[in-house]
Design a protein around this motif. Structure first.
Motif, PDB file in Angstrom:
ATOM      1  N   ARG A 147      -6.834  -5.476 -13.769  1.00  0.00           N
ATOM      2  CA  ARG A 147      -5.833  -6.371 -13.238  1.00  0.00           C
ATOM      3  C   ARG A 147      -4.544  -5.706 -12.599  1.00  0.00           C
ATOM      4  N   LEU A 148      -4.282  -4.366 -12.845  1.00  0.00           N
ATOM      5  CA  LEU A 148      -3.429  -3.494 -12.049  1.00  0.00           C
ATOM      6  C   LEU A 148      -3.997  -3.205 -10.792  1.00  0.00           C
ATOM      7  N   HIS A 149      -4.881  -2.945 -10.737  1.00  0.00           N
ATOM      8  CA  HIS A 149      -5.752  -2.627  -9.225  1.00  0.00           C
ATOM      9  C   HIS A 149      -6.141  -3.761  -8.555  1.00  0.00           C
ATOM     10  N   GLY A 150      -6.350  -4.948  -9.166  1.00  0.00           N
ATOM     11  CA  GLY A 150      -6.268  -6.183  -8.464  1.00  0.00           C
ATOM     12  C   GLY A 150      -5.202  -6.493  -7.788  1.00  0.00           C
ATOM     13  N   LEU A 151      -4.003  -6.636  -8.636  1.00  0.00           N
ATOM     14  CA  LEU A 151      -2.742  -6.941  -8.196  1.00  0.00           C
ATOM     15  C   LEU A 151      -2.223  -6.002  -7.054  1.00  0.00           C
ATOM     16  N   GLN A 152      -2.166  -4.780  -7.172  1.00  0.00           N
ATOM     17  CA  GLN A 152      -1.923  -3.984  -6.086  1.00  0.00           C
ATOM     18  C   GLN A 152      -2.762  -4.065  -4.770  1.00  0.00           C
ATOM     19  N   SER A 153      -3.998  -4.283  -4.962  1.00  0.00           N
ATOM     20  CA  SER A 153      -4.619  -4.730  -3.790  1.00  0.00           C
ATOM     21  C   SER A 153      -4.198  -6.108  -2.851  1.00  0.00           C
ATOM     22  N   TYR A 154      -3.853  -6.747  -3.938  1.00  0.00           N
ATOM     23  CA  TYR A 154      -3.424  -8.247  -3.303  1.00  0.00           C
ATOM     24  C   TYR A 154      -2.022  -7.902  -2.679  1.00  0.00           C
ATOM     25  N   ILE A 155      -1.237  -7.238  -3.171  1.00  0.00           N
ATOM     26  CA  ILE A 155       0.208  -6.825  -2.432  1.00  0.00           C
ATOM     27  C   ILE A 155       0.014  -6.344  -1.121  1.00  0.00           C
ATOM     28  N   ALA A 156      -0.928  -5.338  -1.018  1.00  0.00           N
ATOM     29  CA  ALA A 156      -1.011  -4.811   0.448  1.00  0.00           C
ATOM     30  C   ALA A 156      -1.789  -5.644   1.329  1.00  0.00           C
ATOM     31  N   GLU A 157      -2.529  -6.559   0.717  1.00  0.00           N
ATOM     32  CA  GLU A 157      -2.761  -7.704   1.627  1.00  0.00           C
ATOM     33  C   GLU A 157      -1.890  -8.317   2.035  1.00  0.00           C
ATOM     34  N   VAL A 158      -0.945  -8.758   1.186  1.00  0.00           N
ATOM     35  CA  VAL A 158       0.139  -9.693   1.607  1.00  0.00           C
ATOM     36  C   VAL A 158       1.074  -8.874   2.737  1.00  0.00           C
ATOM     37  N   VAL A 159       1.320  -7.701   2.515  1.00  0.00           N
ATOM     38  CA  VAL A 159       1.971  -6.855   3.347  1.00  0.00           C
ATOM     39  C   VAL A 159       1.343  -6.766   4.601  1.00  0.00           C
ATOM     40  N   THR A 160       0.023  -6.729   4.801  1.00  0.00           N
ATOM     41  CA  THR A 160      -0.512  -6.453   6.048  1.00  0.00           C
ATOM     42  C   THR A 160      -0.445  -7.989   6.679  1.00  0.00           C
ATOM     43  N   HIS A 161      -0.623  -8.730   6.061  1.00  0.00           N
ATOM     44  CA  HIS A 161      -0.379 -10.249   6.797  1.00  0.00           C
ATOM     45  C   HIS A 161       0.584 -10.459   7.450  1.00  0.00           C
ATOM     46  N   LYS A 162       1.771 -10.179   6.610  1.00  0.00           N
ATOM     47  CA  LYS A 162       3.058 -10.201   7.165  1.00  0.00           C
ATOM     48  C   LYS A 162       3.452  -9.437   8.200  1.00  0.00           C
ATOM     49  N   ARG A 163       2.803  -8.191   8.346  1.00  0.00           N
ATOM     50  CA  ARG A 163       3.206  -7.565   9.195  1.00  0.00           C
ATOM     51  C   ARG A 163       2.329  -7.784  10.553  1.00  0.00           C
ATOM     52  N   GLU A 164       1.415  -8.381  10.438  1.00  0.00           N
ATOM     53  CA  GLU A 164       0.410  -8.852  11.632  1.00  0.00           C
ATOM     54  C   GLU A 164       1.285 -10.056  11.991  1.00  0.00           C
ATOM     55  N   ASP A 169       6.773  -2.270  -2.257  1.00  0.00           N
ATOM     56  CA  ASP A 169       5.670  -2.943  -2.879  1.00  0.00           C
ATOM     57  C   ASP A 169       6.237  -3.375  -4.438  1.00  0.00           C
ATOM     58  N   SER A 170       7.088  -2.565  -4.866  1.00  0.00           N
ATOM     59  CA  SER A 170       7.875  -2.903  -6.250  1.00  0.00           C
ATOM     60  C   SER A 170       8.370  -4.204  -6.031  1.00  0.00           C
TER      61      SER A 170
END
Length: 414
Positions: A197-214, A239-240
Motif C-alpha cells: 500500500r505504501l509503494h502504491g500511494l507513493q507511486s500515485y503521488i508521483a503521478e499526481v505531481v507529474t500531471h500537475k507539472r505538465e 510529497d508529504s
C-alpha cells in the motif's frame, strides 16, 4: 486499573482492545478524575503520556515547549513508533503535522488559501450536487451500508474539487492506501500488504505531481508543484503535503459522518429534534463533533529536554498525546458533558485542535458534515441503524474513531 496520580509513576494504561474502542469515555472519565497526565501504552508498544482534561489539553496544544518534529523523539519512542520504513518515512512524513516553526509557518501558508471559509461557502452548491448524486445512487429502500455508498465517497470527491485532483486520477485513488498511517510492525504478518500500500500511494503521488507539472493548473496541487519548482518547497515537503491532503483530508470526515450518525441513532429524541428543526444543523454539527470526535487523539508532541507537564515529570523525547475526546467531555468545561444536546451553545470543543496546529481544513469539514447529515436525513425517509448497537465494529485505528461499515435501513429514498 491503576491510574497515575500527578507526580507519581504507575504502569501504563493500555489504550487498545474492542471494549476500549467501542466506548473509551468511562476510562477517560477515570483518568480526568485522577489527574491531567497519565502514562499509556499503544498497540505498537509505544509508551506515551496522555493529557486528558480540557484545561490541560488546551494548554498542551498551545505549549511552545512541545514540538512535533519527529527528530525530537528519543530512542525509546523511535524503536516502536517509526513504523514507516525508510526511505518513505523521510519522504512522506515531513508534512505540517510533523513540523514546528519556522518550517511549519512557511509550509502552512501554501494551503490556507484553498480552505478559507469564504471559498468553502462558494463551493457549497457543488458539494451539495455531489452529495445528492451519491444518494441518487443508493437503493430506493434500505438496507444499505452507508460507508461505501456515501460516507467514504463524499469526502474524497469534495477534497478532489477543493485541491484540484483531476477526475481520472481521483477515480483511481485506493481508499486502502490511507491505512498506511495505521502502525504495522516489521514482524507483523500484515507487513507485506502494508508496504505494498505504501509503494502504491507513493507511486500515485508521483503521478499526481507529474500531471500537475505538465498541465500547470491554478489550484492547490498545481501551486504546490510550482512552489517545489521554485525551491520554496523541497521534494520531500511536496510529497508529504500531498500525502497529508489525500489521507488526513478525507478519512477523518468519513469517520466523523459515521460517529455523528451513530450518536443520532442512539439519541432518537435529538434525531427527531434535528429533523424538525433543519436550521439547527450548524449548531448540531458542533455538538456532534464535541460529543464523539473522529480525531480521538492528537499526533505526537515532544519536549526537547526533561520537563514538567502539569505536575508530571516527562523525559525529553517521550511522546505526549492529547486526548481531544477526553477534553471534550470534561464537566469542568461543559455542563452535562455526556449528554448530547444539539442546541448546546457556546461550544468551545477541541475537535479540530487548537493553536498553530488547528486543522486548516476545519471550515471544509464543517461544511461537509452539514451537507452530509442534512442530505441523508432529508432524503432517506425513516433512516435508522439496521444492526444491533453492540454489533457496530469500530475501527482499530490508534488515533481516530469511526466504523468501516454502517448498515442502515430506511423506508424510501426521496
Amino acid at each position: 486499573m491503576t491510574l497515575q496520580e500527578p507526580g507519581t509513576t504507575a504502569d501504563p494504561v493500555p489504550l487498545m482492545g474492542c471494549p476500549y474502542k467501542a466506548d473509551p469515555y468511562p476510562l477517560y472519565e477515570r483518568m480526568r478524575e485522577a489527574g491531567p497526565v497519565h502514562p499509556v501504552l499503544f498497540p505498537s508498544g509505544v509508551q506515551a503520556w496522555l493529557v486528558t482534561g480540557y484545561a490541560a489539553a488546551h494548554a498542551a496544544l498551545n505549549d511552545d515547549r512541545l514540538g512535533k518534529n519527529h527528530d525530537r523523539g528519543n530512542d525509546r519512542w523511535r524503536a516502536r513508533a517509526s513504523i514507516m520504513p525508510e526511505p518513505q518515512h523521510s519522504q512522506l512524513q515531513v508534512h505540517l503535522l510533523h513540523q514546528d516553526p519556522p518550517q511549519h509557518t512557511r509550509m502552512r501558508r501554501f494551503v490556507t488559501e484553498a480552505f478559507t471559509p469564504r471559498r468553502i461557502e462558494e463551493l457549497r452548491p457543488r458539494f451539495q450536487e455531489l452529495a445528492d448524486a451519491l444518494v441518487d445512487a443508493l437503493p430506493e429502500a434500505g438496507p444499505t451500508d452507508l460507508v461505501p455508498g456515501f460516507a467514504a465517497r463524499l469526502p474524497f470527491q469534495v477534497l478532489a474539487e477543493v485541491i484540484g485532483l483531476p477526475e481520472h486520477l481521483a477515480t483511481r485513488f485506493d481508499r486502502d492506501w490511507g491505512k498506511v498511517v495505521q502502525p504495522v510492525g516489521p514482524t507483523d504478518p500484515g507487513r507485506p500488504l502494508y508496504e505494498a500500500r505504501l509503494h502504491g500511494l507513493q507511486s500515485y503521488i508521483a503521478e499526481v505531481v507529474t500531471h500537475k507539472r505538465e498541465h500547470g493548473q491554478d489550484d492547490l496541487l498545481g501551486r504546490l508543484v510550482i512552489a517545489r519548482d521554485r525551491s520554496d518547497l523541497s521534494q520531500e515537503e511536496l510529497d508529504s503535503m500531498i500525502f497529508q491532503l489525500l489521507v488526513a483530508g478525507q478519512e477523518p470526515v468519513t469517520n466523523q459522518i459515521t460517529t455523528a450518525l451513530i450518536a443520532l441513532f442512539r439519541h432518537p429524541d435529538q434525531l427527531a429534534r434535528l429533523r424538525a428543526q433543519p436550521s439547527l444543523l450548524p449548531r448540531a454539527v458542533e455538538e456532534l463533533l464535541r460529543y464523539d470526535s473522529a480525531f480521538e487523539l492528537t499526533t505526537w508532541r515532544f519536549f526537547d529536554q526533561d520537563d514538567d507537564l502539569h505536575g508530571t515529570a516527562v523525559p525529553a523525547g517521550d511522546s505526549v498525546i492529547v486526548s481531544l475526546c477526553a477534553a471534550n467531555r470534561d464537566p469542568r468545561r461543559f455542563d452535562n458533558p455526556d449528554t448530547l444536546d444539539l442546541g448546546r451553545s457556546p461550544n468551545p470543543h477541541l475537535a479540530f485542535g487548537h493553536g498553530i496546529h488547528f486543522c486548516p481544513g476545519a471550515a471544509l469539514a464543517r461544511a461537509e458534515l452539514q451537507i452530509a447529515l442534512g442530505t441523508l436525513l432529508t432524503r432517506l425517509s425513516g433512516l435508522h441503524l439496521a444492526i444491533d448497537d453492540g454489533d457496530i465494529e469500530w475501527t482499530p485505528a490508534v488515533l481516530g474513531r469511526g466504523t468501516h461499515h454502517l448498515p442502515v435501513g430506511y423506508d424510501r429514498r426521496l
